[in-house]
Each structure stands twice: as C-alpha cells, then as structure tokens.
Enzyme design. Structure first.
Site, PDB file in Angstrom:
ATOM      1  N   ASN A   1      -2.056   1.578   8.687  1.00  0.00           N
ATOM      2  CA  ASN A   1      -2.112   1.299   7.279  1.00  0.00           C
ATOM      3  C   ASN A   1      -3.458   0.369   7.251  1.00  0.00           C
ATOM      4  O   ASN A   1      -3.395  -0.915   7.686  1.00  0.00           O
ATOM      5  CB  ASN A   1      -0.802   0.616   6.984  1.00  0.00           C
ATOM      6  CG  ASN A   1      -1.100  -0.096   5.525  1.00  0.00           C
ATOM      7  OD1 ASN A   1      -2.060  -0.072   4.794  1.00  0.00           O
ATOM      8  ND2 ASN A   1       0.146  -0.732   5.030  1.00  0.00           N
TER       9      ASN A   1
ATOM     10  N   GLU B   1       8.378   1.494   4.885  1.00  0.00           N
ATOM     11  CA  GLU B   1       7.286   2.559   4.518  1.00  0.00           C
ATOM     12  C   GLU B   1       6.911   3.420   5.752  1.00  0.00           C
ATOM     13  O   GLU B   1       6.515   4.336   5.809  1.00  0.00           O
ATOM     14  CB  GLU B   1       6.290   1.885   3.773  1.00  0.00           C
ATOM     15  CG  GLU B   1       6.584   1.397   2.379  1.00  0.00           C
ATOM     16  CD  GLU B   1       5.725   0.276   1.856  1.00  0.00           C
ATOM     17  OE1 GLU B   1       5.784  -0.742   2.547  1.00  0.00           O
ATOM     18  OE2 GLU B   1       4.709   0.428   1.273  1.00  0.00           O
TER      19      GLU B   1
ATOM     20  N   ARG C   1      -2.182 -11.670  -8.617  1.00  0.00           N
ATOM     21  CA  ARG C   1      -2.484 -10.655  -9.771  1.00  0.00           C
ATOM     22  C   ARG C   1      -1.570 -11.103 -10.988  1.00  0.00           C
ATOM     23  O   ARG C   1      -0.577 -11.479 -11.092  1.00  0.00           O
ATOM     24  CB  ARG C   1      -2.282  -9.334  -9.341  1.00  0.00           C
ATOM     25  CG  ARG C   1      -2.912  -8.584  -8.375  1.00  0.00           C
ATOM     26  CD  ARG C   1      -2.828  -7.172  -8.256  1.00  0.00           C
ATOM     27  NE  ARG C   1      -3.240  -6.808  -6.921  1.00  0.00           N
ATOM     28  CZ  ARG C   1      -2.807  -5.868  -6.123  1.00  0.00           C
ATOM     29  NH1 ARG C   1      -1.153  -5.852  -6.478  1.00  0.00           N
ATOM     30  NH2 ARG C   1      -3.206  -5.454  -5.102  1.00  0.00           N
TER      31      ARG C   1
ATOM     32  N   ARG D   1      -1.467   5.559   5.522  1.00  0.00           N
ATOM     33  CA  ARG D   1      -1.251   5.114   4.419  1.00  0.00           C
ATOM     34  C   ARG D   1      -2.394   5.266   3.639  1.00  0.00           C
ATOM     35  O   ARG D   1      -3.369   4.553   3.914  1.00  0.00           O
ATOM     36  CB  ARG D   1      -0.551   3.685   4.349  1.00  0.00           C
ATOM     37  CG  ARG D   1      -0.351   3.198   2.902  1.00  0.00           C
ATOM     38  CD  ARG D   1       0.039   1.701   2.738  1.00  0.00           C
ATOM     39  NE  ARG D   1       0.140   1.462   1.258  1.00  0.00           N
ATOM     40  CZ  ARG D   1      -0.187   0.189   0.818  1.00  0.00           C
ATOM     41  NH1 ARG D   1      -0.720  -0.684   1.452  1.00  0.00           N
ATOM     42  NH2 ARG D   1       0.153  -0.062  -0.337  1.00  0.00           N
TER      43      ARG D   1
ATOM     44  N   HIS E   1       2.861   1.892  -4.542  1.00  0.00           N
ATOM     45  CA  HIS E   1       4.419   1.631  -3.917  1.00  0.00           C
ATOM     46  C   HIS E   1       5.177   2.856  -3.858  1.00  0.00           C
ATOM     47  O   HIS E   1       6.448   2.552  -3.748  1.00  0.00           O
ATOM     48  CB  HIS E   1       4.991   0.369  -4.298  1.00  0.00           C
ATOM     49  CG  HIS E   1       4.257  -0.867  -4.262  1.00  0.00           C
ATOM     50  ND1 HIS E   1       4.213  -1.939  -5.081  1.00  0.00           N
ATOM     51  CD2 HIS E   1       3.598  -1.625  -3.155  1.00  0.00           C
ATOM     52  CE1 HIS E   1       3.645  -3.061  -4.774  1.00  0.00           C
ATOM     53  NE2 HIS E   1       3.029  -2.727  -3.625  1.00  0.00           N
TER      54      HIS E   1
ATOM     55  N   LEU F   1       9.033  -6.289  -4.455  1.00  0.00           N
ATOM     56  CA  LEU F   1       8.399  -7.582  -4.820  1.00  0.00           C
ATOM     57  C   LEU F   1       8.035  -7.869  -3.271  1.00  0.00           C
ATOM     58  O   LEU F   1       8.591  -8.771  -2.728  1.00  0.00           O
ATOM     59  CB  LEU F   1       9.592  -8.534  -5.412  1.00  0.00           C
ATOM     60  CG  LEU F   1      10.433  -7.811  -6.532  1.00  0.00           C
ATOM     61  CD1 LEU F   1      11.329  -8.889  -6.906  1.00  0.00           C
ATOM     62  CD2 LEU F   1       9.605  -7.575  -7.426  1.00  0.00           C
ATOM     63  N   GLY F   2       6.377  -7.698  -2.999  1.00  0.00           N
ATOM     64  CA  GLY F   2       5.925  -8.533  -2.135  1.00  0.00           C
ATOM     65  C   GLY F   2       4.851  -9.272  -2.517  1.00  0.00           C
ATOM     66  O   GLY F   2       4.903 -10.098  -3.486  1.00  0.00           O
TER      67      GLY F   2
HETATM   68  P1  ADP Z   1       3.239  -7.482   1.538  1.00  0.00           P
HETATM   69  O1  ADP Z   1       3.106  -7.150   0.022  1.00  0.00           O
HETATM   70  O2  ADP Z   1       1.821  -8.214   1.950  1.00  0.00           O
HETATM   71  O3  ADP Z   1       3.837  -6.372   2.513  1.00  0.00           O
HETATM   72  P2  ADP Z   1       5.813  -8.783   1.932  1.00  0.00           P
HETATM   73  O4  ADP Z   1       6.556  -7.650   1.383  1.00  0.00           O
HETATM   74  O5  ADP Z   1       5.806  -9.321   3.175  1.00  0.00           O
HETATM   75  O6  ADP Z   1       4.217  -8.723   1.685  1.00  0.00           O
HETATM   76  O7  ADP Z   1       6.178 -10.114   0.477  1.00  0.00           O
HETATM   77  C1  ADP Z   1       5.226 -11.295   0.726  1.00  0.00           C
HETATM   78  C2  ADP Z   1       6.035 -12.213  -0.067  1.00  0.00           C
HETATM   79  O8  ADP Z   1       7.454 -12.343   0.331  1.00  0.00           O
HETATM   80  C3  ADP Z   1       5.478 -13.746  -0.028  1.00  0.00           C
HETATM   81  O9  ADP Z   1       5.565 -14.139  -1.293  1.00  0.00           O
HETATM   82  C4  ADP Z   1       6.640 -14.398   0.609  1.00  0.00           C
HETATM   83  O10 ADP Z   1       6.452 -15.894   0.094  1.00  0.00           O
HETATM   84  C5  ADP Z   1       7.811 -13.604   0.080  1.00  0.00           C
HETATM   85  N1  ADP Z   1       8.896 -14.155   1.074  1.00  0.00           N
HETATM   86  C6  ADP Z   1       9.204 -13.936   2.567  1.00  0.00           C
HETATM   87  N2  ADP Z   1      10.380 -14.551   2.808  1.00  0.00           N
HETATM   88  C7  ADP Z   1      10.733 -15.092   1.911  1.00  0.00           C
HETATM   89  C8  ADP Z   1      11.894 -16.119   1.590  1.00  0.00           C
HETATM   90  N3  ADP Z   1      12.780 -16.368   2.534  1.00  0.00           N
HETATM   91  N4  ADP Z   1      11.984 -16.564   0.317  1.00  0.00           N
HETATM   92  C9  ADP Z   1      11.224 -16.393  -0.626  1.00  0.00           C
HETATM   93  N5  ADP Z   1      10.117 -15.538  -0.470  1.00  0.00           N
HETATM   94  C10 ADP Z   1       9.941 -14.955   0.754  1.00  0.00           C
END
Ligand code: ADP
Length: 396
Positions: free
Chosen positions: A9, A382, A238, A88, A177, A206-207
């Site tokens: 990826n 994924e 964003r 990916r 996604h 939600l990442g």
């Molecule tokens: P990506 O989209 O880059 O793969 P991720 O799916 O790992 O990212 O998500 C990243 C987000 O998840 C960040 O905003 C991070 O703060 C949030 N996150 C990770 N662990 C926690 C937690 N324990 N509580 C709240 N938010 C979290």
C-alpha cells in the site's frame, strides 16, 4: 509457488506492507517504510516472533521495496516467490469495478485515472513498477478503493452540474475506502447470521480519512466521499462538505489561489482546523478534558456531521440490519460512538454503555441494547481482503 500474498500500500511518502498466508489469513510479516525521500527514511517491521527497524536514508519507493525484501525475515519468507503481489490502488475511475490482474493495459488505465487522484495514483504506480522489477515473474493485482462503489446508481453518483462535465471529464462521485466497507459489511453479515445478499448496512470507516457507506444486498448503493476523498464527513485534516462557493470567497478574501484553498481544505481543516490543536482524536480528548473549548467543539462537530451523514445514507435503504463502526477512531473511541448514536435516536439506535466500553481494540461485537437497531464495532482488515482477492484471481 506457495500460498503467500505480498500486500503493498504505497502512499506519497510511505509504504505499508504485509506478507499474508492467504488460506489461513496468517500475517507472516507486516511493516511500514516511512519518511521516504527524507534523511530519516526507515523501515519498521514485525514478524510473529520478532521485529526491527532499518534506516534507509533518502530512499525512494523503489529503494524502499528493495530494502523490504532484503529484511532477513522477509528474505527467508520470500525465498519461494509469493503467489501474488496485491497493490492497493486509490482511484480506478469507471474502468474498474473489481480487483484486476495488472498488465500493460491495466497500468495505462491506472495512469489515466491519475488526474482524478493526483496525490495517490502516481505513488501506487511507482509501487507497482518497483514490485514488478523486483518480482518479474509474480502476478500483480490491483485492488481499487473505488471499485466496491461502482454499483452506486447514477441518481446517487451524479452531481447536479452540467452533464457534459460528467461526459467529458468524469466529474461524478466515486467513493473510497471500498475495500474496508466491503470487509466490515461481510463480517457484519457473518456476525448477525445473515446472508450477505440479503442484508442492509451502513458502515462508518473513521480513520484519518473518514467515510460512510450504505451497502444493500452486498452492493454499495451510496457513500459520503465524492470525486475525491475531500467530500463528505469531517476528517482529521479534511473539511468534508462545505459550501461550494467557499473557494471563491476565501480566494478573494485571503488572496489565495484555488490550489491554496484546496490545500487548506485537505490539510489544515477538519479536526485540526477547528480545534487548532491536533488531527489526532486522542490528543483532542485530552485537550477537551483540560478545558479546551475548540477541541470540544471539534469533537462534537465530528459526531454531529457523522450522524448527519449516516442519516442521509438511509435514503438508499429500506431497512438497517446494523450500523458498523470501524477504522482507528471507530474501533477505539467509545465516546465518539456514544455521541454519534446520541444524534440518531429517531432511527431507533441506542447503545449499551457496558458493551460499548468493552468492544473495539481488535474485538468485534454488538454494542447496542436488545431493542435497538444493532450497532457493531468491527476491526477492519483491508490487507486480508486484498490477500483474498489475489487468491481468488491467481490462486486457482
Ligand atoms: P489511517 O486512516 O491513517 O489508517 P487509522 O485508521 O489508524 O488511520 O486511524 C487514525 C485515527 O484513529 C487517529 O485520529 C487516532 O487519533 C484515532 N485513534 C486511535 N486510537 C484511538 C483511541 N484509543 N481513541 C480515540 N481515537 C483513537
């Protein structure tokens, strides 16, 4: 040949990778090459028994892939070439509605989609070329973020703009996604004992990037992201949806070019822009607990706009078997799930606080009360999904 799939990826300055035994789903090695092009470039990896870090100063994507396959553990595992390499790829335009084995024509088509994803597709192409150079005899497969959403009907994917923009320029909503929405909705059907072809879900990924999708009978029928990943929900950096007149207003008011405004909306908005603190949800919760009102506002906006996005997706469904939370925030943040569900009581959603507190963090489960429309937390995977697509295309 064996049953292993190397999953790659490529981002603009990083490469996530994993070697997965497709039949068992076992992760033999996984890691990240990061800060590519920088003096601090490095590869971090782990296997089931150990791990390590390797400094690769100034390495580009091609050098990083070379370094990855030279990692001692990888070298041993790759002594027998993998069955396939799965990439990916962010944007497949309208050309790709499923994962596809890569040949010269497919590579050209991915290049043709670069105008729709100028930040992403070029990095994906570099990764494909580097992997082809390293493993010329191994089949390579492209797994597109957009492919799962190609079933969205035209009344949902069209923008209400001059039709020629769609005809001539491909201006429409594509969605992203897709691999994650496909994975978690399949898992949700399994968990609830439903046939996938006879199920109806809304999934919220939600990442750092965030999107939600309506999935009916195993097919995506609407999603919040659009022609680019900027549309839809509020995200880490964003903005998500804004008034389309905002570009011109800000360009004139602040003397910016359109490109600069777009950069502000992509990189300096969302949780970061509103809070002025961070794009990381954990940091925002800590700041809000310390009394930072803008951090608290950013968190509330995130949940409200998510709930509004979920509610809008119900227009494409005639029942909801479950709402699914996934991604770093969706899997780990019980308070975000609670606040979002708080805005959705009219849709008969109600959380069980005890279940909400214990699920997530790698543990899938139902977090709603027995009378609620089900709400599930499902860790996304994924990479596993990519390995399964490769096995289905190449393995037989
Ligand atoms: P990506 O989209 O880059 O793969 P991720 O799916 O790992 O990212 O998500 C990243 C987000 O998840 C960040 O905003 C991070 O703060 C949030 N996150 C990770 N662990 C926690 C937690 N324990 N509580 C709240 N938010 C979290």
């Amino acid at each position: 040949m064996n049953n292993n799939v190397l999953v790659i990826n490529c981002g603009s300055s990083s490469i996530k990778f994993g070697l997965i035994e497709a039949a068992s789903g076992k992760r033999l090695i996984s890691g990240l090459a990061e800060r590519l092009g920088d003096s601090g470039a490095r590869v971090v990896w782990k296997t089931q028994s150990d791990g390590g870090t390797l400094s690769i100063p100034d390495a580009d994507h091609a050098h990083a892939i070379q370094a990855i396959v030279e990692i001692p553990a990888a070298k041993t595992l790759l002594a027998t070439p993998p069955m396939a390499i799965g990439h990916r790829v962010v944007h497949g335009g309208e050309q790709f509605s499923a994962s596809t084995q890569i040949d010269a024509a497919v590579l050209t088509a991915i290049e043709d989609c670069s105008n729709l994803a100028p930040l992403h597709n070029p990095a994906n192409i570099v990764g494909i070329n580097a992997a082809m150079a390293q493993f010329p005899a191994v089949p390579q497969v492209a797994v597109f973020d957009t492919a799962f959403h190609q079933t969205i009907p035209n009344h949902a994917y069209m923008y209400a703009v001059p039709y020629e923009w769609y005809d001539r320029l491909g201006v429409r909503r594509y969605g992203f996604h897709g691999t994650s929405h496909r994975f978690v909705t399949q898992r949700a059907a399994e968990i609830l004992g439903l046939e996938y072809e006879n199920s109806s879900f809304i999934s919220a990924h939600l990442g750092n990037g965030c999107s939600a999708a309506a999935v009916r009978a195993g097919r995506s029928v609407d999603t919040t992201m659009g022609m680019t990943p900027l549309e839809g929900l509020m995200m880490g950096t964003r903005s998500g949806n804004v008034d389309p007149a905002l570009h011109q207003f800000i360009a004139q008011a602040l003397g910016m070019t359109l490109e600069q405004v777009t950069t502000q909306l992509n990189k300096h908005s969302g949780l970061l822009g509103v809070s002025g603190v961070s794009n990381d949800m954990r940091t925002l919760f800590a700041a809000a607990a310390d009394g930072n009102e803008r951090a608290a506002l950013a968190i509330e906006m995130f949940c409200f706009r998510l709930a509004r996005g979920v509610a809008a997706l119900t227009a494409s469904l005639n029942q909801i078997d479950a709402l699914i939370f996934t991604g770093g925030i969706g899997e780990n943040s019980a308070p975000i799930r609670e606040k979002c569900i708080g805005y959705l009581q009219l849709l008969n959603f109600e959380l069980d606080p005890a279940q909400n507190a214990i699920h997530g963090r790698g543990r899938a489960g139902n977090i709603s009360t027995s009378t609620s429309t089900p709400v599930l937390v499902i860790p996304t995977d994924e990479e596993w999904m990519i390995s399964q697509d490769c096995a289905a295309l190449i393995g037989r």
